[in-house]
Design a protein around this motif. Structure first.
Motif, short mmCIF file in Angstrom:
data_model
loop_
_atom_site.label_atom_id
_atom_site.label_comp_id
_atom_site.label_asym_id
_atom_site.label_seq_id
_atom_site.Cartn_x
_atom_site.Cartn_y
_atom_site.Cartn_z
N GLU A 83 0.84 -1.20 0.00
CA GLU A 83 0.00 0.00 0.00
C GLU A 83 0.87 1.25 0.00
N ALA A 113 -0.60 8.21 3.72
CA ALA A 113 -2.01 8.30 3.39
C ALA A 113 -2.54 6.95 2.92
N GLU A 114 -1.79 6.28 2.04
CA GLU A 114 -2.24 4.98 1.54
C GLU A 114 -2.23 3.93 2.65
N HIS A 116 -2.50 4.54 5.91
CA HIS A 116 -3.58 4.88 6.83
C HIS A 116 -4.93 4.39 6.31
N GLU A 117 -5.18 4.62 5.01
CA GLU A 117 -6.44 4.20 4.41
C GLU A 117 -6.60 2.69 4.53
N TYR A 118 -5.51 1.97 4.29
CA TYR A 118 -5.55 0.51 4.39
C TYR A 118 -5.80 0.07 5.83
N ARG A 121 -9.44 0.86 6.83
CA ARG A 121 -10.37 -0.03 6.15
C ARG A 121 -10.33 -1.46 6.70
N ASP A 181 -18.04 4.18 7.12
CA ASP A 181 -16.60 4.27 6.89
C ASP A 181 -16.26 5.69 6.47
N SER A 183 -13.58 8.46 4.75
CA SER A 183 -12.48 8.58 3.82
C SER A 183 -11.29 9.19 4.54
N PHE A 184 -10.10 8.76 4.17
CA PHE A 184 -8.91 9.30 4.83
C PHE A 184 -8.72 10.78 4.50
N ASP A 185 -8.89 11.13 3.25
CA ASP A 185 -8.72 12.52 2.83
C ASP A 185 -10.07 13.19 2.63
N SER A 198 -10.90 15.54 8.20
CA SER A 198 -10.76 14.14 7.81
C SER A 198 -9.64 13.53 8.62
#
Length: 286
Positions: A83, A113-114, A116-118, A121, A181, A183-185, A198
């Motif tokens: 990620e 960011a990627e 964190h999003e992973y 989720r 859920d 969104s991270f951004d 966010s």
């Protein structure tokens, strides 16, 4: 160029062996500021794919280090690395060499960011049902509800009775399932004037996670370890063994009396040998 493409494809392929992958990404040399600027300029002005590949390859080691800092969430480090690699590629695509900052400083945000999003989720999916009662509710609550909307008191008690759990368990799981859920951004159409927030605004990585500093610390540590290894090699076998037994073991260090029995000398003699060896090592390490 062929070598770069092969390395690029291998580095970004699914990670089967994290140790081998780590060795691979560390085998790619870092770029100087001048090399980085030239490659980024070629990518920006000419769309040079080879330049993009070299920029990505030379920064994979930073992704690897950042990703390992998130291992405490219980998610596979290899997945976190992959990620993070996606974030790195996004950063390379958006990097402007004329802004006066190095790529690693710019890419940290995108890499995190990627990841964190992973984490958000997948950690939510893993943690939403951690106890036996919660797992039972997770798979059965929607089917047990007689209507849409929040359960009233009587329905909570009925569901709890049917599933053999407490009313508090039912209410807690309903809140979890109802939570959307995030969104991270911020949304793509959000502006600086929007009074919205966010997770990107407040979710931070582990302390001391600056990849350049961590790499510097690791390189220095490796350098010191190599110096110590070379210094130990100058000692005689007995002195080296005594130092190793007394100072280089992870568990409790060996006592002077144990070593005295091993070498058939007094404990005081072992202490003298140890002190002399330590003085010699310190002199070589200065």
């Amino acid at each position: 160029m062929t070598t770069n493409v092969a390395q690029y494809n291998l580095a970004l392929a699914p990670i089967d062996n994290l140790s081998s992958y780590t060795k691979l990404v560390h085998s790619t040399p870092l770029l100087t500021a001048e090399e980085e600027y030239d490659l980024a300029t070629r990518l920006q002005t000419e769309g040079d794919v080879d330049a993009a590949q070299r920029l990505v390859l030379s920064h994979l080691r930073f992704v690897n280090r950042i990703a390992k800092g998130y291992s405490g969430y219980g998610l596979p480090v290899a997945d976190l690395v992959q990620e993070g690699n996606i974030g790195l590629m996004k950063a390379v695509k958006r990097f402007d060499p004329d802004k006066g900052v190095r790529l690693v400083s710019f890419a940290v945000h995108w890499i995190r960011a990627e990841i964190h999003e992973y984490v958000i989720r997948n950690w939510r999916i893993v943690k939403i049902a951690t106890t036996k009662a919660q797992r039972k509710l997770f798979f059965n609550l929607r089917g047990a509800k007689k209507r849409l909307g929040w359960l009233n008191k009587e329905e909570v008690e009925a569901v709890a009775n049917d599933l053999g759990v407490t009313p508090d368990n039912v209410m807690e799981m309903e809140r979890r399932l109802a939570s959307p859920d995030a969104s991270f951004d911020l949304p793509s159409d959000a502006t600086d004037d929007d009074n919205t927030f966010s997770p990107a605004a407040y979710l931070t990585g582990p302390e001391k996670s600056d990849p350049s500093l961590q790499l510097e610390q690791t390189d220095y540590s490796d350098y010191q370890n190599q110096r110590l290894t070379n210094a130990l090699a100058t000692l005689d076998d007995r002195s080296r063994d005594i130092i190793s037994q007394r100072w280089l073991h992870d568990d409790n260090k060996t006592t002077l009396h144990t070593l005295a029995d091993k070498y058939h000398v007094s404990a005081e003699r072992i202490r003298q040998i140890e002190n002399n060896a330590m003085k010699k090592l310190k002199a070589l390490m200065i």
